[in-house]
Design a protein around this motif. Structure first.
Motif, mmCIF file in Angstrom:
data_model
loop_
_atom_site.group_PDB
_atom_site.id
_atom_site.type_symbol
_atom_site.label_atom_id
_atom_site.label_comp_id
_atom_site.label_asym_id
_atom_site.label_seq_id
_atom_site.Cartn_x
_atom_site.Cartn_y
_atom_site.Cartn_z
ATOM 1 N N GLY D 78 0.823 -1.211 0.000
ATOM 2 C CA GLY D 78 0.000 0.000 0.000
ATOM 3 C C GLY D 78 0.855 1.259 0.000
ATOM 4 O O GLY D 78 0.372 2.346 -0.281
ATOM 5 N N ALA D 79 2.144 1.094 0.308
ATOM 6 C CA ALA D 79 3.083 2.222 0.220
ATOM 7 C C ALA D 79 3.514 2.388 -1.240
ATOM 8 O O ALA D 79 3.375 1.473 -2.046
ATOM 9 C CB ALA D 79 4.290 1.949 1.118
ATOM 10 N N PRO D 80 4.022 3.570 -1.591
ATOM 11 C CA PRO D 80 4.418 3.800 -2.981
ATOM 12 C C PRO D 80 5.516 2.831 -3.419
ATOM 13 O O PRO D 80 6.436 2.551 -2.662
ATOM 14 C CB PRO D 80 4.914 5.249 -2.982
ATOM 15 N N ILE D 81 5.382 2.349 -4.644
ATOM 16 C CA ILE D 81 6.362 1.414 -5.203
ATOM 17 C C ILE D 81 7.362 2.217 -6.032
ATOM 18 O O ILE D 81 7.033 2.709 -7.108
ATOM 19 C CB ILE D 81 5.648 0.357 -6.075
ATOM 20 N N GLY D 82 8.563 2.394 -5.487
ATOM 21 C CA GLY D 82 9.615 3.107 -6.206
ATOM 22 C C GLY D 82 10.497 2.114 -6.941
ATOM 23 O O GLY D 82 10.772 1.035 -6.417
ATOM 24 N N PHE D 83 10.937 2.486 -8.130
ATOM 25 C CA PHE D 83 11.814 1.568 -8.869
ATOM 26 C C PHE D 83 12.731 2.344 -9.801
ATOM 27 O O PHE D 83 12.417 3.468 -10.202
ATOM 28 C CB PHE D 83 10.986 0.550 -9.670
ATOM 29 N N ILE D 84 13.856 1.747 -10.110
ATOM 30 C CA ILE D 84 14.760 2.342 -11.096
ATOM 31 C C ILE D 84 15.222 1.284 -12.099
ATOM 32 O O ILE D 84 15.187 0.084 -11.827
ATOM 33 C CB ILE D 84 16.011 3.012 -10.452
ATOM 34 N N ILE D 85 15.615 1.759 -13.255
ATOM 35 C CA ILE D 85 16.201 0.921 -14.300
ATOM 36 C C ILE D 85 17.466 1.647 -14.728
ATOM 37 O O ILE D 85 17.396 2.798 -15.185
ATOM 38 C CB ILE D 85 15.254 0.784 -15.517
ATOM 39 N N ASN D 86 18.601 1.029 -14.542
ATOM 40 C CA ASN D 86 19.844 1.707 -14.899
ATOM 41 C C ASN D 86 20.020 1.821 -16.406
ATOM 42 O O ASN D 86 19.596 0.942 -17.156
ATOM 43 C CB ASN D 86 21.037 0.981 -14.275
ATOM 44 N N ASN D 87 20.611 2.909 -16.818
ATOM 45 C CA ASN D 87 20.975 3.086 -18.233
ATOM 46 C C ASN D 87 22.383 2.560 -18.421
ATOM 47 O O ASN D 87 23.352 3.215 -18.035
ATOM 48 C CB ASN D 87 20.918 4.567 -18.613
ATOM 49 N N THR D 88 22.512 1.363 -18.990
ATOM 50 C CA THR D 88 23.819 0.712 -18.988
ATOM 51 C C THR D 88 24.563 0.826 -20.310
ATOM 52 O O THR D 88 25.763 0.719 -20.362
ATOM 53 C CB THR D 88 23.668 -0.787 -18.686
ATOM 54 N N ASP D 89 23.829 1.055 -21.383
ATOM 55 C CA ASP D 89 24.465 0.981 -22.709
ATOM 56 C C ASP D 89 24.464 2.349 -23.376
ATOM 57 O O ASP D 89 23.977 2.526 -24.489
ATOM 58 C CB ASP D 89 23.705 -0.072 -23.543
#
Lengths: 360, 360, 360, 360
Positions: D78-89
């Motif tokens: 129920g808490a905010p779902i934070g996420f990241i995707i690294n820029n690798t290329d």
């Protein structure tokens, strides 16, 4: 509909739990072209560090902010500013004993009532840890409103029964930063530190009061009839953990004043309309009048005490709870940058909102 | 970005000036199937009437609400509820002398600073007249939360220095409605009425305090971390004209309490988790815990006094202002239904928001 | 969470059913100081009148807009603009036979599924009657964006299989207003009118297409990544009753174009960056590029036909339905001012939003 | 007021540029208790990978999603779902030559017009890279609406002039995933692949069409009058880079249909109200009727071509531009998961919004 965004145009959305891998946020709506002073942001984060007179067992986070977007060549681009702060000093095992117990005056019970289950480690989302994200948002907001000359200063005006009674206009607010307890008066500071030490020995905790003033606010900020300056500030401040009260200007003292005493008379000074007194706290009809905006806020004592307390668990059983983990005797000094941050975000938002008030 | 909407799911949008043809609003987000009790709404509006001890010269509006949509065969349809209240007792000529003058502690100057010009008649949009719209929204909200058993009760706990100190639990709140000054204690009521009469003779005005309690609140309402119950309530209440302070539960008194005193211990009662004390005011971590939610709010004295005051006009000249028009000595009794209305709207909104908190 | 507000800064909230006492709305966020041209608004409302070739039995509303607030001495004050339009020509008895029947391709069934019951009179909230409120919002929006030179022009480009193929740049758009069917080409207009008459005799109905162009749009409007110009326009237009499709610039034709054909090459003209072609429809990356914004929208044929149709009722029984009431053969000409209104509101909103894009 | 949040209750806020350290987002409003299938999310991300027939020079991102909050013991809290995707290329040097040049049909010019300057590396915020964040939001939304049985399926129905004409009901949509070009028909798939190869040799690019259907939608979703299902879908889809058109149900074909042909007649089937045809595309009056919701969307050809083009730079000079960097001939297959993601988020949001439609 959840509530993890703050602001309308200058908007911070926040995420993160006390003992997850990281906390962070997104600032959307920061105008492009703002010079981002990273050293300033670092110093703002620093202000959240614990008071040394109590911090032997406290959590020490480096709280390094990693900006991931929205800034290019040192300036905001107008794109959302994403950032994270890693949780580096996590000791989740400290909290295992709380998995099934509801601590008194904590959010354990209510989170479980609302969401059905909870991340019990370190208070999860209810931890004051989330306020670090607010400080980042506030730092950017301060840079933005700083461009218009506005300046936000908060300080601790009371801890327990030690009270600073000198009016803010007679204090040197530059001293706040040098005080362990974030009180600009040296003598009162020392008394507050003593009280904290003493209370620590008792295993007990303290509440306090923070005073905040915003200088150089242009007239015309505030959006009646619901989003008045004082309404937005009250919401901002009352959303901080442990806050129990808010008052602007004369506040609760106004109750016993007569209209003839309370009215702030206008006069012309250097061609500008000013007021002779400022009981209103810088707002009239919910709109800033160009005078200082000032308010006070009350913090309850920290709920985690080092004493035995009776409580209950999720199975409906009575339990005896012994305080454990790393906790502050008094969080009020650490809340000073948070009060400033929330205030700065309110003013940044109201400033940007005001840009469409009039045909230009 | 203007601020004339309140709420997220249960949302009131308001319009109208003191001396225009009508004021009104739109309630969007009221669920369908709610039985609309028009007689109840009429009685709620009635509560805004002036106190007889002061009302000789006061404006008397019938304040009949005309519903234009969203209700069919006595029930809400889910469509927006539009309504208007005609302004029938308008004496705009009373205000002609204020066209170019800024009254002390009024919004004349700030509206002009913000918008460039203003409807000066009767305070225009800044008039307390707009609060009638809030009472309509609050009445519908009360009907909605009433379905879940929630009940909002406010009363005047102080006028000037006449203070009611009895705790709310020991009062018969049914008496409030019968008191001219909306104080449930007869003796204190009489003292307040005397004070009002006396102050009227002086040509001066009074502030006061309103106490509000919400009973039967289910646990689980409130949306951390920004839209906590107390944050939403504070915004709601601080958006009312003349309000200078807000405190929930222990409020500013919590500053001097120790954690061991302030913590509300849990216990199991009839299979339910309850607390032994209620310093928190019914919220933990921003979420209702099932106990009474209660708060206090401070109203400054009315700005319009019947005395000479120095002021300035829009041409930057000094002027002497003599109070005119129809005004109350003390608006606090009339603000009771407004405090209740704003509170009810906050709870209606948080209740509807809570419906999507958990997977069902 | 209901959906009766449109826009973020320039925001219209709408209420009203087909057969209630009145419809109306509140425009919040219109900047102060805008001169309100009431005669212009009257003419905009006039454009919604039915086509004479079909209107013998159609509802005729005077559609007089009564403004209740937010305007003083002929200018917007910055306060919300409340307005109502009375429903004067209501014949609810025409709809009694539909109380329990679901008309094909009408909203009877879905409103009942969503809300549990419905105001069946004249389609209730689902009636196109609500679009009159949009035209008022759009008229104020046109006045606002007109101050920046922007001009919105829509016309009927197709009815049934009668299609106007001339590009908009070669048409005299001033002619639209004089055409019964709101098509700027006289010959095609006549063909459309014939088709409508013919189809009326069959008891059948027609769909059509509206083309819309906005000229003199400054570059820089639009809020990526979700609130792009085309996204906001698409939502605005697709929210109009009976709309089934939207395309901007090259639209569906772009599918068969190569990049080398479709790219709009830049060049410098009179010191300004312009494009040689305009397949993009005036937007790049969701932001206006200073070229014309143009789009097309498809309207399905009117659902109410004067023929027998098989249907069902709320009791789950099969019924035979005979078209009754007052209805148009083709609503597309009457939708022209609605398309313009929604477009104008999108641009007004994006213009006001753009004021906080850059540090100034 | 920026536009990087999507949705009202189920709300995704997005950040990140093509060549910054990471992109990411916050999903606020996901109800607690949803089982998060990480393997499912991984597969959704996988679908964004480039088509093998064109990908030799294309960017290859692992696109691993790192969830930072809001999930505990495999379920949403129920808490905010934070996420990241690294820029690798990231190969930023590829873009140095574009620092001062405006590429035709790209957002270079408009971002600079709006924000004063821009992050020119890889298109910055305007890059399709940001859509990876949408796919994460969409994956969570799919899990949520999947709980109610709803299923979203999109596929490529046209590339250039190669068109799949078989109705969706006659296709096996399981085949989509196995097709390089995300077309469920093998023969047409092969033709599309050939066309892409051929066009690659020419240094040119292609547009296309995506078809999307949502099955098992409950009746009652959609919020008239502005937030109709089709309005919310249109906004969602038109906010995707390169989209030029949207049509629901009969779409632009409805223009030439008569009412008697277009009306979807109701009948009772197994005790439920269904329609015999579905020209409406599953919505009536903006509310879902329980039939399939289906729509089409047009994508323009990729703007970056491997041919010389005339353009201008920020100094107002004519320049000749040669396509460089890593680019796709046709992005339409890679847009399939994005169309699905936006659709799923719209339905998740409308589903959660519908929970407060009726008194329960």
């Amino acid at each position: 509909m959840a509530g993890n965004s703050f602001g309308h145009i200058f908007k911070l959305t926040s995420f993160g739990e006390s003992h997850g891998p990281a906390i962070g946020g997104i600032i959307d709506g920061c105008p492009s072209g703002l010079v981002i002073d990273f050293e300033f942001i670092r110093r703002e984060m620093e202000k959240r560090r614990p008071v040394s007179s109590q911090h032997s067992s406290s959590r020490l986070e480096a709280d390094t902010v990693e900006f991931l977007s929205g800034i290019f060549e040192g300036k905001s681009t107008g794109a959302p500013i994403g950032f994270i702060i890693n949780n580096t000093d996590v000791k989740s095992e400290d909290y295992l004993h709380l998995k099934e117990t509801y601590r008194p005056s904590h959010a354990d019970f209510t989170y479980e009532a609302k969401y059905g289950f909870r991340d019990y480690r370190g208070g999860g989302r209810a931890s004051a840890r989330e306020t670090a994200v607010r400080v980042v948002g506030g730092a950017i907001a301060k840079l933005l409103i700083g461009q218009k000359g506005m300046q936000v200063s908060a300080y601790v005006s009371q801890i327990g029964n030690v009270k600073l009674t000198t009016p803010y206009g007679e204090l040197d607010l530059e001293n706040t930063i040098h005080s362990e307890v974030k009180c600009p008066d040296k003598k009162i500071s020392a008394q507050m530190e003593s009280l904290i030490k003493e209370t620590k020995l008792e295993g007990d905790t303290l509440g306090g009061e923070i005073f905040c003033v915003v200088k150089n606010v242009p007239s015309g900020l505030g959006e009646p009839v619901f989003d008045k300056v004082e309404a937005e500030l009250a919401k901002a401040i009352m959303s901080i953990n442990a806050v129990k009260g808010f008052e602007i200007g004369s506040g609760f003292k106004s109750i016993c004043m007569k209209g003839s005493e309370h009215n702030d008379l206008f006069e012309i000074k250097n061609g500008k309309v000013v007021t002779l007194s400022n009981f209103s706290g810088g707002v009239l009809g919910g709109i800033s009048n160009g005078q200082d905006i000032y308010f006070k806020t009350a913090f309850k004592p920290v709920a985690t005490i080092m004493k035995e307390q009776a409580s209950v668990n999720k199975f409906g059983e009575n339990v005896i709870l012994q305080g454990k983990g790393r906790h502050d005797v008094c969080v009020v000094p650490r809340a000073v940058p948070i009060v400033e941050a929330m205030t700065a975000m309110v003013l940044a938002d109201l400033y940007l909102r005001s840009l469409s008030s009039k045909i230009t």
